[in-house]
Write an enzyme that holds these catalytic residues in place. Structure first.
Site: not given
Length: 357
Positions: A27, A31, A40, A78, A155
């Site tokens: 990552r 963020r 973003r 992703d 998921y």
């Protein structure tokens, strides 16, 4: 394609001599970086960012521009692109993480799922790989990736994130043949997905098994490791005249290192719960090791971060076969200056361990 100017990441994965221990962060485009948050916001949403090859390229390069010591770039995407391409309708709830409009619970649901044709269904990903490779211009290698079949299945069955994986585990334990039918489709989809990333320019690939560690001991081998082994067996292992290393990473996978090392990958990713000295003793003669600082250590002061880097380097010891990384992804609240201290200290402190290489 441009000649690689820095290939120590690829060489370390193949356990070849390097001058310093290579480093990248899971990552690393994310963020915690203000420039990422600006991109973003400009894109409109996370998936809009993923699905725009130029913007995916922009954010992939942001950490490299900020931290020139990084030894690899990782494709910005992703892990849930495959279930989305299978028609489950991925969306993101603020503060809740990923969700699917449809879930997989019955044999009819599994039968209805297509095997993903990457070039048709996920061309935005391969376009991003090509765009990033061109923009890198040989600066560092590019890593492609996918979620593992078990992780993707959790998921798809749960409909999103889960704390206990109750529905996915119930399906696996009550109806193993149905879970295997789902996993088999995911194996084919992930194999195609990673091979198309390699053809588009990815120079190494990682399989992220985020939730394999939630399974019971034998169930991990059956439902998580064996499907990953099938993928590894089906991957392109040489491209552009060079080997394409494969990294398997199971979060919480420390108890399975020996069977993981038999799965045919070139390297195993370690989370922070397994001492790297212990992992090297157990499987370091078979595979390279990637890891494994606790991401939360980046909340500590830079001198404490540096001390932890020194501890892990000492744990691995001399010689090649180590790629320094966090034990999981960097978290959003980390100071970019702390990430800088981490990255720079890896190169600086690792040099003595490679004098004999």
């Amino acid at each position: 394609m441009s000649e690689l100017k820095n290939d120590r990441f690829l060489r370390a994965l193949m356990r070849e001599p390097v001058d310093v221990t290579p480093v990248w962060m899971m990552r690393q485009a994310g963020r915690y970086l203000p420039e990422y948050r600006a991109s973003r916001a400009k894109a409109g949403s996370f998936m809009d960012l993923c699905m725009n090859p130029e913007m995916a390229c922009e954010v992939t390069l942001q950490p490299l521009d900020r931290y020139p010591s990084l030894d690899a770039a990782i494709l910005f995407s992703d892990i849930l692109t495959i279930p989305d391409a299978m028609g489950l309708g991925l969306y993101f709830e603020t503060g809740e993480g990923p969700r699917f409009k449809k879930t997989v619970t019955t044999a009819a649901d599994v039968d209805a799922l297509p095997v993903v044709d990457t070039l048709k269904d996920l061309s935005y990903v391969t376009d991003a790989v090509t765009t990033i490779r061109k923009a890198l211009n040989g600066r560092v290698p590019l890593i492609g990736f996918s979620g593992s079949p078990w992780t993707l299945a959790t998921y798809m069955v749960e409909g999103g994130s889960s704390k206990d994986f109750r529905k996915a585990k119930a399906l696996a334990y009550n109806n193993p043949s149905l879970m295997h039918a789902l996993l088999d489709k995911l194996v084919l989809s992930v194999t195609n997905y990673l091979n198309e990333q390699i053809k588009a320019g990815a120079q190494a690939v990682q399989i992220f098994d985020s939730w394999g560690g939630a399974l019971a001991h034998d169930a991990y081998v059956e439902f998580s490791l064996n499907p990953m082994k099938k993928i590894v067996d089906g991957l392109i292992r040489e491209h552009e005249g060079r080997k394409v290393p494969v990294i398997l990473f199971t979060k919480g996978g420390g108890q399975w290192l020996e069977p993981m090392a038999e799965a045919g990958a070139d390297a195993l990713g370690l989370d922070w719960t397994t001492p790297i000295a212990n992992a090297k003793q157990r499987v370091g003669h078979q595979v390279a090791l990637q890891g494994n600082m606790d991401p939360a250590m980046l909340y500590a002061k830079p001198d404490r971060i540096r001390q932890e880097v020194a501890n892990i380097l000492k744990g691995f010891g001399s010689g090649s076969g180590h790629v320094f990384n966090l034990g999981h992804g960097i978290t959003p609240e980390v100071s970019p200056e702390h990430a800088k201290a981490f990255i720079e200290s890896v190169h600086e402190l690792s040099e003595p361990y490679h004098k004999g290489d």
